[in-house]
Design a protein around this motif. Structure first.
Motif, mmCIF file in Angstrom:
data_model
loop_
_atom_site.group_PDB
_atom_site.id
_atom_site.type_symbol
_atom_site.label_atom_id
_atom_site.label_comp_id
_atom_site.label_asym_id
_atom_site.label_seq_id
_atom_site.Cartn_x
_atom_site.Cartn_y
_atom_site.Cartn_z
ATOM 1 N N ALA A 151 0.759 -1.372 -0.188
ATOM 2 C CA ALA A 151 0.103 -0.108 -0.078
ATOM 3 C C ALA A 151 0.716 1.194 0.159
ATOM 4 C CB ALA A 151 -0.896 -0.091 1.205
ATOM 5 N N ILE A 152 0.648 1.970 -0.848
ATOM 6 C CA ILE A 152 1.496 3.575 -0.901
ATOM 7 C C ILE A 152 0.677 4.477 -0.998
ATOM 8 C CG2 ILE A 152 3.073 4.694 -2.563
ATOM 9 C CD1 ILE A 152 3.881 2.016 -3.781
ATOM 10 N N VAL A 153 0.923 5.511 -0.026
ATOM 11 C CA VAL A 153 -0.263 6.705 0.447
ATOM 12 C C VAL A 153 0.501 7.900 0.296
ATOM 13 C CG1 VAL A 153 -1.668 5.073 1.722
ATOM 14 C CG2 VAL A 153 0.215 6.317 2.864
ATOM 15 N N TRP A 155 0.517 12.353 1.076
ATOM 16 C CA TRP A 155 0.866 13.178 2.254
ATOM 17 C C TRP A 155 -0.463 13.993 2.686
ATOM 18 C CZ3 TRP A 155 -0.258 17.766 -0.042
ATOM 19 C CH2 TRP A 155 0.071 17.726 -1.152
ATOM 20 N N ASN A 156 -1.437 13.920 1.545
ATOM 21 C CA ASN A 156 -2.512 15.142 1.856
ATOM 22 C C ASN A 156 -3.409 14.781 2.975
ATOM 23 O OD1 ASN A 156 -3.437 13.146 0.128
ATOM 24 N ND2 ASN A 156 -4.833 14.417 -0.846
ATOM 25 N N VAL A 157 -3.890 13.579 3.118
ATOM 26 C CA VAL A 157 -5.019 12.963 4.183
ATOM 27 C C VAL A 157 -4.454 11.648 4.684
ATOM 28 C CG1 VAL A 157 -7.415 12.827 4.732
ATOM 29 C CG2 VAL A 157 -6.775 14.055 2.621
ATOM 30 N N PRO A 180 4.369 5.020 3.748
ATOM 31 C CA PRO A 180 3.707 6.441 4.146
ATOM 32 C C PRO A 180 4.785 7.262 2.839
ATOM 33 C CG PRO A 180 4.934 6.000 5.735
ATOM 34 C CD PRO A 180 5.137 4.659 4.826
ATOM 35 N N ALA A 181 4.384 8.760 2.861
ATOM 36 C CA ALA A 181 5.185 9.688 1.896
ATOM 37 C C ALA A 181 5.963 10.392 2.794
ATOM 38 C CB ALA A 181 4.040 10.651 1.363
ATOM 39 N N PRO A 182 7.325 10.555 2.259
ATOM 40 C CA PRO A 182 8.044 11.260 3.181
ATOM 41 C C PRO A 182 7.726 12.560 3.926
ATOM 42 C CG PRO A 182 9.050 11.035 0.829
ATOM 43 C CD PRO A 182 7.579 10.673 0.976
ATOM 44 N N GLY A 210 9.570 6.015 3.023
ATOM 45 C CA GLY A 210 10.547 6.289 1.817
ATOM 46 C C GLY A 210 9.971 6.800 0.900
ATOM 47 N N GLY A 211 10.611 7.403 -0.200
ATOM 48 C CA GLY A 211 10.087 8.104 -1.373
ATOM 49 C C GLY A 211 9.862 7.106 -2.350
ATOM 50 N N ARG A 212 9.796 7.924 -3.733
ATOM 51 C CA ARG A 212 9.167 7.047 -4.884
ATOM 52 C C ARG A 212 10.112 5.763 -5.214
ATOM 53 N NH1 ARG A 212 8.221 11.705 -8.978
ATOM 54 N NH2 ARG A 212 7.038 12.351 -7.194
HETATM 55 P P1 NAD Z 1 3.287 11.461 -5.927
HETATM 56 O O1 NAD Z 1 1.927 10.766 -6.388
HETATM 57 O O2 NAD Z 1 4.314 11.541 -6.622
HETATM 58 O O3 NAD Z 1 3.486 10.928 -4.364
HETATM 59 C C1 NAD Z 1 2.468 10.079 -3.597
HETATM 60 C C2 NAD Z 1 2.887 8.829 -3.098
HETATM 61 O O4 NAD Z 1 3.515 7.842 -3.862
HETATM 62 C C3 NAD Z 1 4.323 8.958 -2.121
HETATM 63 O O5 NAD Z 1 4.211 7.903 -1.194
HETATM 64 C C4 NAD Z 1 5.378 8.620 -3.242
HETATM 65 O O6 NAD Z 1 6.725 8.197 -2.361
HETATM 66 C C5 NAD Z 1 4.913 7.519 -4.139
HETATM 67 N N1 NAD Z 1 5.333 7.414 -5.391
HETATM 68 C C6 NAD Z 1 5.689 8.256 -6.155
HETATM 69 N N2 NAD Z 1 6.082 8.029 -7.323
HETATM 70 C C7 NAD Z 1 6.002 6.490 -7.277
HETATM 71 C C8 NAD Z 1 6.223 5.345 -8.186
HETATM 72 N N3 NAD Z 1 6.783 5.528 -9.130
HETATM 73 N N4 NAD Z 1 6.249 4.202 -7.472
HETATM 74 C C9 NAD Z 1 5.779 4.104 -6.302
HETATM 75 N N5 NAD Z 1 5.417 4.773 -5.419
HETATM 76 C C10 NAD Z 1 5.612 6.378 -5.883
HETATM 77 O O7 NAD Z 1 2.727 12.935 -5.513
HETATM 78 P P2 NAD Z 1 3.404 14.099 -4.978
HETATM 79 O O8 NAD Z 1 4.756 14.046 -6.006
HETATM 80 O O9 NAD Z 1 3.711 14.133 -3.583
HETATM 81 O O10 NAD Z 1 2.527 15.471 -5.476
HETATM 82 C C11 NAD Z 1 2.510 15.669 -6.816
HETATM 83 C C12 NAD Z 1 1.137 15.968 -7.422
HETATM 84 O O11 NAD Z 1 0.175 14.806 -7.101
HETATM 85 C C13 NAD Z 1 0.374 17.126 -6.404
HETATM 86 O O12 NAD Z 1 0.484 18.405 -6.814
HETATM 87 C C14 NAD Z 1 -1.101 16.558 -6.677
HETATM 88 O O13 NAD Z 1 -1.362 17.120 -7.854
HETATM 89 C C15 NAD Z 1 -0.955 14.953 -6.958
HETATM 90 N N6 NAD Z 1 -1.480 14.267 -5.761
HETATM 91 C C16 NAD Z 1 -2.521 13.818 -5.695
HETATM 92 C C17 NAD Z 1 -3.017 13.092 -4.440
HETATM 93 C C18 NAD Z 1 -4.421 12.250 -4.478
HETATM 94 O O14 NAD Z 1 -4.818 11.969 -3.408
HETATM 95 N N7 NAD Z 1 -4.845 11.887 -5.766
HETATM 96 C C19 NAD Z 1 -2.235 12.990 -3.481
HETATM 97 C C20 NAD Z 1 -0.970 13.551 -3.479
HETATM 98 C C21 NAD Z 1 -0.657 14.275 -4.421
#
Ligand code: NAD
Length: 484
Positions: A151-153, A155-157, A180-182, A210-212
């Motif tokens: 499960a990958i989540v 940071w917003n909620v 979780p998100a960093p 951790g990160g992406r």
């Molecule tokens: P993101 O999608 O890059 O990150 C969300 C989560 O996914 C984090 O835990 C991140 O570490 C992980 N992640 C990112 N790329 C991944 C990959 N290739 N494989 C596996 N895990 C990965 O979001 P962000 O960079 O923090 O925010 C950028 C934009 O994303 C925001 O401006 C917004 O538009 C959108 N966003 C949408 C939601 C939503 O609920 N739909 C939530 C956060 C951000």
């Protein structure tokens, strides 16, 4: 004093991390250092996944327990979360800027509700049935847990979204490794403490900050059976590609650019609080918000004025204050992103009627003023792309058909609302909008009903029995009843 951890919760135990890297978290409102946690390394993910696999494959383990026995363990988890609800809300607020009143509701309050809802579903309903067949025998149709879930989540909620996944997965008998998100790891550690206190059996839950790259590693891990992701559409596409190659089931809850359709009979002033919640909640950082406001030409000036007044009236400031309606954005990166969209809106010729800058007197923290653009064309960048900040675009239309056509002319289809004095008319319009969810004069995600998107907003559903089913696979046992 900062909040610091030196161990990770991997598979039911606190363990020293394999690597030395740390994740630091800064306050969205003050930019100060809030704390730090170890960053999980690939070896930590391997360990958490291996423990999750063992728990799943154990013939006397979690997945084989009676649903009622799992429900007892998850009730202990819910109670341990409730004990920490206050601090969970506070941690989320200081990390990502969510107004504290909302954090109490969403982040402190919702997770135990979700755990109890989903355990109620598995204990209240048979997870198998016997069907008389057409070929002489009968079939036992069994719902089994899908397996180890990655499960990958975002940071917003962070807590509510984590439990949209954890609650149905654990109730169904799956085991979970959560990343979780960093930006929001401190609440994830508190949740890990609750899981440890509840005595969840070994391997049932592991948390890998951790990160992406680490996320991508988890998605492709050979020990994972299903992936559940919430976040940006760009990340969702990358994850879907990996899961496609591996033929691994995946649920994707991605971005949105939903329409708030104001019909010509709407009394927006009387529903302004619900309108705020449906369009600007959590500083604009929620995927389902209706950030394209469609306004009828016959009442266009009046609708623009009402929304402009709303944006100007909002109390922006310290997210820990009960009276704050709009807090800061999660990070300087996110504020840069939102400000670049505001610049694009100006550049493309939209008319700024509220906000557009940084609020006066808030020199620290990643604040952006609630912003309204009028005279937006649905083809403008600010109407097409997810901004994820407190920025609304008002788009004029003539007649219901045009409103629906504009609403549907989007790559996304996640949320949306219809504002009207006639709920029947509102529902008729709602039925024609290409979206996974939509509300009439309000928007809410009720736990009992499926939530998710169409088009680039994602694949699959969370919440409701449908959300549970996405963590189950059907197994059929054919019984030859023709021989005595
Ligand atoms: P993101 O999608 O890059 O990150 C969300 C989560 O996914 C984090 O835990 C991140 O570490 C992980 N992640 C990112 N790329 C991944 C990959 N290739 N494989 C596996 N895990 C990965 O979001 P962000 O960079 O923090 O925010 C950028 C934009 O994303 C925001 O401006 C917004 O538009 C959108 N966003 C949408 C939601 C939503 O609920 N739909 C939530 C956060 C951000």
């Amino acid at each position: 004093m900062t909040i610091d951890y030196d161990k990770l919760y991997l598979g039911g135990h606190w363990k020293s991390p394999a690597g030395r890297e740390r994740i630091e978290v800064r306050s969205a409102a003050t930019e100060e250092l809030l704390g730090s946690v170890p960053e999980a390394a690939e070896a930590d993910v391997d360990e958490a996944v291996a423990a999750a696999r063992r728990a799943l494959d154990d013939p006397a383990g979690w997945s084989r327990w009676q649903p009622a026995k799992r429900a007892e363990a998850l009730e202990r988890f819910a109670v341990a979360l409730e004990k920490r609800a206050e601090e969970t809300a506070r941690r989320v607020t200081i990390q990502n800027g969510m107004p504290i009143t909302l954090a109490h509701q969403f982040e402190g309050g919702f997770p135990p509700v979700l755990l109890r809802y989903f355990t109620g579903l598995v204990t209240g309903r048979e997870q198998e049935e016997t069907r008389p067949g057409m070929l002489g025998g009968s079939s036992r149709v069994i719902r089994e847990p899908v397996g180890v879930v990655g499960a990958i989540v975002p940071w917003n909620v962070p807590q509510a979204i984590s439990f949209l996944k954890l609650a149905p997965a654990l109730a169904a008998g799956c085991t979970v490794v959560l990343k979780p998100a960093p930006e929001t790891v401190l609440d994830a550690m508190l949740m890990s403490e609750a899981a440890a206190e509840a005595g969840l059996p070994e391997g049932v839950l592991g948390v890998v900050p951790g990160g992406r790259e680490l996320g991508a590693y988890l998605v492709a891990h050979p020990g994972v059976d299903k992936v559940s992701f919430t976040g940006s559409t760009a990340a969702g596409r990358a994850i879907a590609e990996t899961c496609g190659r591996l033929l691994r089931p995946v649920t994707l809850e991605l971005g949105g650019k939903s329409a708030a359709i104001v019909l010509d009979d709407a009394d927006l002033a009387s529903t302004i609080e619900s309108f705020f919640a449906a369009t600007l909640l959590n500083n604009g950082q929620i995927c389902w918000l209706g950030t394209r406001v469609l306004a009828p030409r016959a009442r266009y000036g009046e609708v623009v004025d009402t929304i402009t007044d709303l944006a100007r009236s909002l109390k922006v400031g310290d997210p820990l204050a009960d009276t704050t309606q709009v807090g800061p954005l999660v990070s300087s990166r996110q504020r840069d992103r939102v400000e670049s969209y505001i610049a694009k809106g100006r550049g493309e010729g939209a008319r700024l009627t509220a906000g557009g800058g940084r609020p006066a007197g808030l020199d620290r923290g990643w604040f952006v003023e609630p912003t309204v653009f009028a005279d937006v064309d649905n083809g403008h960048t600010i109407a097409r792309e997810e901004i994820f900040g407190p920025v609304l675009s008002v788009i004029p239309y003539s007649g219901e058909d045009e409103a629906i056509a504009i609403a549907n002319a989007s790559d996304y289809g996640l949320g949306g609302t219809v504002w009207t004095s006639d709920p029947g008319r509102g529902e008729a319009v709602a039925r024609r909008v290409a979206s996974g969810t939509i509300g009439i004069n309000a928007y809410a995600n009720d736990p009992t009903a499926p939530f998710g998107g169409v088009k680039s907003s994602g694949i699959g559903r969370e919440l409701g029995p449908e959300g549970l089913h996405s963590y189950q696979v059907f197994k059929t046992i054919y019984l030859d009843t023709t021989r005595g």
